[in-house]
Design a protein around this motif. Structure first.
Motif, PDB file in Angstrom:
ATOM      1  N   VAL A  30       0.843  -1.199   0.000  1.00  0.00           N
ATOM      2  CA  VAL A  30       0.000   0.000   0.000  1.00  0.00           C
ATOM      3  C   VAL A  30       0.876   1.246   0.000  1.00  0.00           C
ATOM      4  N   PHE A  33      -2.930   4.887   3.092  1.00  0.00           N
ATOM      5  CA  PHE A  33      -4.364   4.746   3.337  1.00  0.00           C
ATOM      6  C   PHE A  33      -4.992   6.140   3.321  1.00  0.00           C
ATOM      7  N   ALA A  88      -7.277   2.196   0.393  1.00  0.00           N
ATOM      8  CA  ALA A  88      -5.852   1.893   0.277  1.00  0.00           C
ATOM      9  C   ALA A  88      -5.426   2.117  -1.162  1.00  0.00           C
ATOM     10  N   ARG A 132      -6.693   1.335   9.971  1.00  0.00           N
ATOM     11  CA  ARG A 132      -5.523   1.076   9.123  1.00  0.00           C
ATOM     12  C   ARG A 132      -4.880  -0.268   9.470  1.00  0.00           C
TER      13      ARG A 132
END
Length: 253
Positions: A30, A33, A88, A132
């Motif tokens: 990722v 976020f 994400a 998260r």
């Protein structure tokens, strides 16, 4: 982390909006976020035009989980009432493991049947850090560690999305020590967009941010700074992707 307003055409219209860095093993999967939260009065609509990154997004909301492919144009979402999303921005190593044909999902999306993920994130909200961590854990368990191909794809995206000095495919291929053809194939199977389109998107995001933050800068200077052939080329890029020119964008603001 990249400026949180990059890609947001009208940041002053945003509801509460938070970007959180990915940590630990999730940082290979990722980019960051993004978490919007809103609570609008009855009858009020907040329109959010976004010039998205050349990447896929996983969005977890109260009513489900959606995988959004990369986009070729700006998009807009209307916010009403109250709500939230935990999104994400996926790195290529993750996207290629969640969908086996990224090019088929360009300018499109699919709903994922992941009720446990949706329920776990809903239970964590409104604790943003907990949300998260929950989303990160799911991604790491579902995807695992990146392959060598995935790591190369991540390096490609980092370069094309963040290095303003990269204006040509030859430059990117040389930096990554691969051929231009290898770079094109890698982008196709892990992002869904040509690498040249990824470079153009980064330049357009940078141009919009420059125009937004400095209303007095001549557009010809913006074009020259970002490697456009001339101001007309910049205007055409704005019109093709956003539907209006840089001059129109400045006037609207």
């Amino acid at each position: 982390m990249t400026d949180p307003t990059r890609g947001v055409l009208y940041p002053e219209r945003l509801p509460r909006f938070t970007r959180l860095a990915a940590e630990g093993a999730a940082s290979d999967l990722v980019e960051w976020f993004w978490i919007p939260e809103w609570d609008l009065p009855d009858g009020v609509v907040s329109r959010q035009p976004i010039l998205g990154y050349p990447a896929a997004n996983l969005a977890i909301e109260p009513d489900g989980v959606t995988l959004w492919g990369a986009t070729t144009r700006a998009s807009e979402r209307e916010l009403r009432g109250s709500g939230w999303a935990v999104g994400a921005l996926l790195r290529p190593a993750a996207y290629a493991r969640l969908h086996d044909a990224p090019s088929d999902l360009v300018d499109a999306h699919i709903v994922l049947d992941e009720p446990e993920l949706q329920h776990a994130v809903s239970a964590a909200m409104p604790d943003l850090d907990a949300a998260r961590v929950t989303a990160s854990a799911w991604l790491v368990e579902r995807i695992g560690a990146p392959t060598s191909d995935g790591r190369l794809a991540n390096a490609m995206a980092d370069l094309l999305m963040n290095d303003s000095g990269i204006l040509r495919l030859d430059d990117a291929a040389e930096r990554l020590r691969v051929s231009v053809r290898t770079l094109q194939r890698l982008a196709h199977r892990t992002v869904g967009l040509p690498p040249a389109a990824m470079i153009r998107r980064r330049r357009l995001q940078e141009a919009a941010q420059r125009v937004r933050e400095d209303p007095d800068v001549p557009l010809a200077d913006v074009a020259a700074e970002l490697g456009y052939a001339d101001q007309a080329h910049l205007a055409n890029d704005f019109r093709t992707v956003l539907g209006f020119t840089a001059t129109d964008y400045r006037a609207a603001r």
